[in-house]
Every structure is written in structure tokens, then in C-alpha cells.
Motif scaffolding. Structure first.
Motif, PDB file in Angstrom:
ATOM      1  N   UNK A  64      -9.641  -0.067  -5.417  1.00  0.00           N
ATOM      2  CA  UNK A  64      -9.186  -0.401  -6.752  1.00  0.00           C
ATOM      3  C   UNK A  64      -7.839   0.235  -7.046  1.00  0.00           C
ATOM      4  N   UNK A  65      -7.231  -0.214  -8.121  1.00  0.00           N
ATOM      5  CA  UNK A  65      -5.902   0.274  -8.466  1.00  0.00           C
ATOM      6  C   UNK A  65      -5.238  -0.716  -9.397  1.00  0.00           C
ATOM      7  N   UNK A  66      -4.160  -0.261 -10.029  1.00  0.00           N
ATOM      8  CA  UNK A  66      -3.481  -1.135 -10.993  1.00  0.00           C
ATOM      9  C   UNK A  66      -2.719  -2.247 -10.275  1.00  0.00           C
ATOM     10  N   UNK A  67      -2.191  -3.200 -11.035  1.00  0.00           N
ATOM     11  CA  UNK A  67      -1.417  -4.287 -10.432  1.00  0.00           C
ATOM     12  C   UNK A  67      -0.204  -3.717  -9.696  1.00  0.00           C
ATOM     13  N   UNK A  68      -0.013  -4.218  -8.497  1.00  0.00           N
ATOM     14  CA  UNK A  68       1.149  -3.777  -7.736  1.00  0.00           C
ATOM     15  C   UNK A  68       0.975  -2.430  -7.071  1.00  0.00           C
ATOM     16  N   UNK A  69      -0.257  -1.906  -7.072  1.00  0.00           N
ATOM     17  CA  UNK A  69      -0.457  -0.572  -6.503  1.00  0.00           C
ATOM     18  C   UNK A  69      -0.569  -0.614  -4.976  1.00  0.00           C
ATOM     19  N   UNK A  70      -0.867  -1.798  -4.426  1.00  0.00           N
ATOM     20  CA  UNK A  70      -0.928  -1.889  -2.964  1.00  0.00           C
ATOM     21  C   UNK A  70      -2.287  -2.263  -2.401  1.00  0.00           C
ATOM     22  N   UNK A  71      -3.167  -2.772  -3.264  1.00  0.00           N
ATOM     23  CA  UNK A  71      -4.510  -3.142  -2.799  1.00  0.00           C
ATOM     24  C   UNK A  71      -4.442  -4.253  -1.748  1.00  0.00           C
ATOM     25  N   UNK A  72      -3.756  -5.338  -2.102  1.00  0.00           N
ATOM     26  CA  UNK A  72      -3.686  -6.458  -1.164  1.00  0.00           C
ATOM     27  C   UNK A  72      -3.011  -6.035   0.133  1.00  0.00           C
ATOM     28  N   UNK A  73      -1.988  -5.203   0.006  1.00  0.00           N
ATOM     29  CA  UNK A  73      -1.282  -4.750   1.206  1.00  0.00           C
ATOM     30  C   UNK A  73      -2.206  -3.932   2.101  1.00  0.00           C
ATOM     31  N   UNK A  74      -3.051  -3.116   1.496  1.00  0.00           N
ATOM     32  CA  UNK A  74      -3.966  -2.298   2.288  1.00  0.00           C
ATOM     33  C   UNK A  74      -4.967  -3.192   3.025  1.00  0.00           C
ATOM     34  N   UNK A  75      -5.473  -4.206   2.323  1.00  0.00           N
ATOM     35  CA  UNK A  75      -6.384  -5.164   2.959  1.00  0.00           C
ATOM     36  C   UNK A  75      -5.697  -5.829   4.159  1.00  0.00           C
ATOM     37  N   UNK A  76      -4.423  -6.188   3.967  1.00  0.00           N
ATOM     38  CA  UNK A  76      -3.693  -6.857   5.051  1.00  0.00           C
ATOM     39  C   UNK A  76      -3.482  -5.909   6.230  1.00  0.00           C
ATOM     40  N   UNK A  77      -3.272  -4.658   5.935  1.00  0.00           N
ATOM     41  CA  UNK A  77      -3.100  -3.681   7.012  1.00  0.00           C
ATOM     42  C   UNK A  77      -4.402  -3.533   7.801  1.00  0.00           C
ATOM     43  N   UNK A  78      -5.502  -3.461   7.067  1.00  0.00           N
ATOM     44  CA  UNK A  78      -6.792  -3.298   7.753  1.00  0.00           C
ATOM     45  C   UNK A  78      -7.082  -4.507   8.633  1.00  0.00           C
ATOM     46  N   UNK A  79      -6.797  -5.705   8.095  1.00  0.00           N
ATOM     47  CA  UNK A  79      -7.110  -6.918   8.838  1.00  0.00           C
ATOM     48  C   UNK A  79      -6.143  -7.216   9.975  1.00  0.00           C
ATOM     49  N   UNK A  80      -4.937  -6.642   9.906  1.00  0.00           N
ATOM     50  CA  UNK A  80      -3.972  -6.902  10.968  1.00  0.00           C
ATOM     51  C   UNK A  80      -2.893  -7.912  10.621  1.00  0.00           C
ATOM     52  N   UNK A  81      -2.892  -8.400   9.389  1.00  0.00           N
ATOM     53  CA  UNK A  81      -1.776  -9.250   8.971  1.00  0.00           C
ATOM     54  C   UNK A  81      -0.515  -8.389   8.962  1.00  0.00           C
ATOM     55  N   UNK A  82      -0.672  -7.152   8.517  1.00  0.00           N
ATOM     56  CA  UNK A  82       0.419  -6.185   8.598  1.00  0.00           C
ATOM     57  C   UNK A  82       0.153  -5.201   9.723  1.00  0.00           C
ATOM     58  N   UNK A  83       1.195  -4.870  10.438  1.00  0.00           N
ATOM     59  CA  UNK A  83       1.140  -3.752  11.377  1.00  0.00           C
ATOM     60  C   UNK A  83       1.972  -2.635  10.753  1.00  0.00           C
ATOM     61  N   UNK A  84       1.645  -1.378  11.090  1.00  0.00           N
ATOM     62  CA  UNK A  84       2.374  -0.291  10.439  1.00  0.00           C
ATOM     63  C   UNK A  84       3.855  -0.232  10.830  1.00  0.00           C
ATOM     64  N   UNK A  85       4.687   0.199   9.879  1.00  0.00           N
ATOM     65  CA  UNK A  85       6.086   0.475  10.208  1.00  0.00           C
ATOM     66  C   UNK A  85       6.188   1.868  10.802  1.00  0.00           C
ATOM     67  N   UNK A  86       5.395   2.788  10.262  1.00  0.00           N
ATOM     68  CA  UNK A  86       5.319   4.145  10.807  1.00  0.00           C
ATOM     69  C   UNK A  86       3.852   4.540  10.916  1.00  0.00           C
ATOM     70  N   UNK A  87       3.592   5.522  11.747  1.00  0.00           N
ATOM     71  CA  UNK A  87       2.220   5.991  11.903  1.00  0.00           C
ATOM     72  C   UNK A  87       1.474   5.122  12.880  1.00  0.00           C
ATOM     73  N   UNK A  88       0.217   5.473  13.151  1.00  0.00           N
ATOM     74  CA  UNK A  88      -0.496   4.623  14.097  1.00  0.00           C
ATOM     75  C   UNK A  88      -1.898   4.266  13.637  1.00  0.00           C
ATOM     76  N   UNK A  89      -2.383   3.175  14.174  1.00  0.00           N
ATOM     77  CA  UNK A  89      -3.709   2.708  13.802  1.00  0.00           C
ATOM     78  C   UNK A  89      -4.503   2.309  15.034  1.00  0.00           C
ATOM     79  N   UNK A  90      -5.796   2.321  14.862  1.00  0.00           N
ATOM     80  CA  UNK A  90      -6.693   1.771  15.874  1.00  0.00           C
ATOM     81  C   UNK A  90      -7.579   0.759  15.173  1.00  0.00           C
TER      82      UNK A  90
END
Ligand SMILES: Nc1ncnc2c1ncn2[C@@H]1O[C@H](COP(=O)(O)OP(=O)(O)OP(=O)(O)O)[C@@H](O)[C@H]1O
Ligand SMILES: [Mg+2]
Lengths: 234, 271
Positions: free
Chosen positions: B35-61
């Protein structure tokens, strides 16, 4: 993959986006064979160039079929992003088949050629159409499915690249410095030079090496496209 | 087993930092609400988890998994009818023809969209599109379901149907959703992640409170009810007792009260 291609083609047909490029292509072929007694190879050379432009156009419209969210859904349904790209390419190939058939068979059926066709002539002509459609897919993908494609002027850039690649030979003759960057463009002349001479000269020594060169060019550029596509979709 | 792990991940898009310093671990089978306010990054976080986004920095598995994704807005311009769309999509995900038909039918029933089956999606109402968006994600029987504000645009009955469906999936599927709706969180998600300005500002587990009913009853004698000693009860005034019972036990308790000759004054849900 075949169901994705099915989805793409159905969606493409329903969008009617194929009408402008396909009709322009047909018109081009009609005009090309207005007069009988056309030389075989150079006519097929001209229709290959038509394929080049048309397939570039078709590729760009195929890649613009979906908006973001629909594309994301498809990524997840397919499981991998690369599958989306390759499926798009397969769809473009399927869509281009009738155009190839038309370009090859129309002059034969209307008996427009001077002289008679031989198997080697047909082989050379079909390969040239196929190669040029790959060049088209290449340019179309570059300017619609990579970061180059998100810029405002992607259509203009695509046309520019096509024009430069077609006129590369003349440009190089004009200023030899052009050679330094023209190698990056699809090697149009490498293919077309085999179709400029009369219909009897066929197996130049260079045919073999040129084919290898074009093949390598295509393999490397399609591999690069996959990398560029993945970089954009990340 | 962890299906997703991010360490100090940031995501930049066109120079904008949409996610910053995200460290997150998701285990198989979890249900998580973002949860979070509008524009806080919820959708972006979902996309990162799903793989639509890959990280610019840091690493994921990310574990190899079959993911169903419900986008925030269902695409506007799909020309296929609902029926064609669902069949095509199911085939793309590799489902067999015979199996698909049954499943699609059952979802169409659940969401009551039978009358629109032949309507082109672009002409369907927003809610109908949203339903199709949910169905396409569930059809593939995913290991992980990502839902970006799944309840927006849905009426009350449909919302509860979605919640029920997700509850059923939650038993053996990982579910991650973004939401502004408290119901979804309280009915479904024990773990809540809050984001603000692209950062995770809290990540906590809540106990899902069992729903309780409060029963007020007049009792014959001024005594504690012997048979109900196992239940939280107190005398609030002379001859009146108040008991708190779990929702599912209410019937039984009511019956006992009545048998003992009590009369029920009030029955309400505890907030
Ligand atoms: N493609 C993009 N390009 C540039 N900025 C973006 C992009 N996507 C998201 N952002 C920015 O990232 C921030 C977070 O966006 P996001 O869509 O994740 O928010 P959200 O929490 O889902 O909001 P909402 O509740 O409105 O859906 C916003 O400030 C947005 O402007
Ligand atoms: Mg959002």
C-alpha cells in the motif's frame, strides 16, 4: 508460440493496419510490370526493394499493435520476453508470405518477362526477396522495439536508414569517407549487384562470399536486436 | 523457499528514480499487500517483482515461475471478443483446448459476464474489462499472482467474489497485490508493505483478527452461565450478560442461551 503468432495475425488483420503498406506494395508491382518484356533479374531486384520498404513498414505496425499493458500481459502469458520478440518476427514472416508470392508469381502469370525463367534465376530471385524482407524486419524492429524506437523521429530515422542503405554505393563513390560508416547499414548493394547484370550472368565468383557475408550480417544484427530489445524492456 | 529476493535495488526510468533502495524477500505461499499513496511506487514494485522491470542498481534473484499479472488498467484497444481473447490467451500460456473451455466457462459464470462474451473488449465497460483482466491471470494457474489494484472499478458483489477467489488461491499460490482498499488487506493479507516515494517504509505482519459477534442477553438468574464458561462473558448490569463469540460459533451459543431461557437483546458484529 504458434498461438501467439495466431493472436498477432488475428489482431493485425482486425486492426486493418496492413492495408496501406500492402496496397502500396501491390501498386508498385503492378506499375513495375506495366510493360511486357521486362528483364527478369532486375525486375525482381526492384520488387525486392519494394519488399524491403513494405516489410519495414509492416514490422513497425506489427510492433505497435499493443499498448504497454497488453504487451505486459503477453510477456507473462508467454513466460519470457524473448518469446514475444521472436513471435513478432514469426508473425511478420507469415504476414509477408502472400506478398512474396505475389511479387514472384505475378510477372510469371501475366507473362511479363523477356526470356524464359530458369531454376537458378528463380532461386536467386526468391533469396533476394527473402533477404530484403529480413533487412526490413531488421530496420522495422530497430526503430519500433528498441530504445531507438521510442524517440519521436523513429519513422523518419527508419526511412533515412533505408534510403542511405539503398544509395550506399553512390554515396561511397561520391565520398570515400562514407565507407567508414556505411558498412553498418544493411548490405543492399551486395545483394542487388547480382541482379543488375543481364539475365545470363549468374554464378559470379563473388556470389558465394557475398551470401556468406549477408548471412553473417543478418545473424549478428538479429542477435544484437534481441539484446537491444531486452535492454529496452527492463 | 524464497521466490524473490532484492538487495538494495533502485530503478531509474528516464532519469526518474521510481524505486529506491528496495530490499525485500518473498517466500513461496505468502500473501502480501502493497500500500501507499498515489505515485508512491506500488505499481513499479509489482513490475520489479514480476520482471517487467529489471533493477538499475542492486541485485535480485527471481525463481523460475509461472506468473499471472493483472495490470492496473486493462488495455483499452483489444478488438477481440471476450470469448476469443480468453481462448487465445489461454492457448498462448500453453493450456490445452479441452481444459480451457471448462475453466473459462466457470470463470465467466462466477463473474457473470456471459452476456458479453461476444462483445469486443474495447467496447466493454471498465468493470467488465477489469474482470477479464483478472480471469486471464487466474486461467493459467500461476505459481505467483501479481495484482495491481484488482478491486478498482468493481461493484461490491464482484469485489467479494474476487476476495473469495483469491482466498481460495492463497492456499497454494503466492499472491502479491497493491491496493487502497482496507477490506482486501484485512481479509487476505497478513503481510503489508508500505511504500512511499519509491522506498519501502514499513514491512510488517498483522494477525488477521477472527471476526467476533457480541451477543447481549437477559439471563433468568443473576448468575454466570455455567454452560458457557469457556466463552468470554461478563455481566454488564443486573440480569444482563454480554458474550463475545467467534463468528462461526454464534449459532451454537445462541442456541444454548435460548435453551437456558435467556432472551436475546442484541446481536452485533464486533468492530
Ligand atoms: N515509465 C515511467 N517513466 C517515468 N516515471 C515513471 C514511470 N513509471 C512510473 N514513474 C514514476 O514513478 C513514480 C511511481 O509510480 P507508480 O506507478 O509505481 O506509482 P503507484 O504507487 O502505483 O501510484 P498509483 O496509486 O497512482 O497507481 C511516480 O512518480 C511516477 O511518475
Ligand atoms: Mg499504480
Amino acid at each position: 508460440m504458434s498461438s501467439f503468432v495466431h493472436y498477432q495475425i488475428k489482431s493485425y488483420i482486425q486492426s486493418l493496419k496492413f492495408i496501406p503498406p500492402a496496397s502500396l506494395f501491390l501498386l508498385w508491382i503492378f506499375i513495375l510490370y506495366t510493360y511486357d518484356n521486362a528483364p527478369i533479374l532486375s525486375s525482381y531486384g526492384a520488387s525486392s526493394i519494394a519488399i524491403y520498404l513494405t516489410i519495414t513498414w509492416i514490422s513497425m505496425t506489427v510492433f505497435s499493435l499493443e499498448e504497454e499493458q497488453e504487451k505486459y500481459i503477453l510477456f507473462f502469458q508467454l513466460g519470457r520476453k524473448e518469446k514475444y520478440l521472436i513471435g513478432k518476427w514469426l508473425s511478420i514472416i507469415v504476414i509477408s508470405l502472400p506478398l512474396h508470392a505475389f511479387a514472384i508469381f505475378y510477372p510469371i502469370m501475366t507473362d511479363s518477362f523477356k526470356g524464359s525463367l530458369s531454376l537458378p534465376l528463380i532461386l536467386i530471385s526468391v533469396s533476394s526477396h527473402v533477404i530484403f524482407s529480413f533487412f526490413g524486419i531488421l530496420i522495422g524492429t530497430l526503430f519500433s522495439a528498441t530504445k531507438w524506437g521510442t524517440k519521436k523521429y523513429s519513422w523518419l530515422s527508419a526511412v533515412l536508414v533505408i534510403v542511405l542503405s539503398i544509395s550506399a554505393k553512390s554515396l561511397a563513390e561520391l565520398a570515400s569517407i562514407a565507407n567508414w560508416f556505411l558498412w553498418i547499414f544493411p548490405p543492399v548493394f551486395t545483394v542487388i549487384k547480382h541482379m543488375e547484370e543481364g539475365d545470363e550472368i549468374l554464378f559470379l565468383e563473388s556470389l558465394f562470399t557475398d551470401s556468406i557475408f549477408v548471412l553473417l550480417y543478418l545473424i549478428i544484427s538479429f542477435a544484437l536486436l534481441i539484446i537491444l530489445f531486452k535492454r529496452k524492456e527492463s | 523457499m524464497d521466490i524473490f529476493k532484492a538487495r538494495k535495488v533502485s530503478k531509474e526510468i528516464a532519469g526518474v528514480k521510481v524505486l529506491q533502495d528496495i530490499s525485500l524477500c518473498v517466500s513461496q505461499g505468502e500473501t502480501i499487500a502493497i500500500k501507499g499513496t498515489n505515485g508512491s511506487g506500488k505499481s513499479s514494485l509489482i513490475k520489479l517483482i514480476g520482471g517487467i522491470y529489471e533493477p538499475s542498481y542492486g541485485n535480485i534473484e527471481r525463481a523460475e515461475m509461472n506468473i499471472g499479472y493483472v495490470p492496473e488498467h486493462f488495455p483499452e484497444n483489444i478488438r477481440f471478443s471476450i470469448n476469443d481473447y480468453l481462448h487465445l490467451i489461454a492457448k498462448i500460456s500453453g493450456k490445452l483446448e479441452q481444459k480451457i473451455n471448462k475453466k473459462i466457462e466457470s470463470y465467466v459464470d462466477v463473474f457473470a459476464i456471459g452476456e458479453f462474451l461476444q462483445t469486443p473488449l474495447r467496447k466493454c465497460s471498465k468493470g467488465t474489462k477489469q474482470k477479464v483482466g483478472i480471469i486471464q491471470a487466474l486461467l493459467k494457474e500461476p505459481d505467483l499472482i501479481l495484482l495491481d489494484e484488482p478491486l478498482t472499478g468493481l461493484d461490491q458483489t464482484t469485489q467479494s467474489k474476487v476476495i473469495k477467489l483469491l482466498q481460495a488461491f492463497a492456499n497454494n499460490t503466492t499472491i502479491i497485490l497493491t491496493t487502497h482498499e482496507q477490506v482486501l488487506i484485512s481479509e487476505l493479507a497478513p503481510r503489508i508493505i508500505e511504500v512511499d516515494k519509491g522506498k519501502i517504509i514499513s514491512d510488517s505482519f498483522v494477525e488477521i483478527k477472527e471476526k467476533l459477534n457480541i451477543i447481549k442477553a437477559k439471563v433468568p438468574q443473576n448468575s454466570i452461565l455455567q454452560e458457557l464458561t469457556f466463552i468470554d462473558q461478563k455481566l454488564i448490569e443486573e440480569n444482563t450478560v454480554e458474550v463475545k463469540v467467534p463468528f462461526t460459533e454464534s449459532d451454537k451459543v445462541l442456541k444454548i442461551l435460548l435453551e437456558q431461557g435467556c432472551s436475546i437483546i442484541e446481536l452485533k458484529e464486533m468492530r
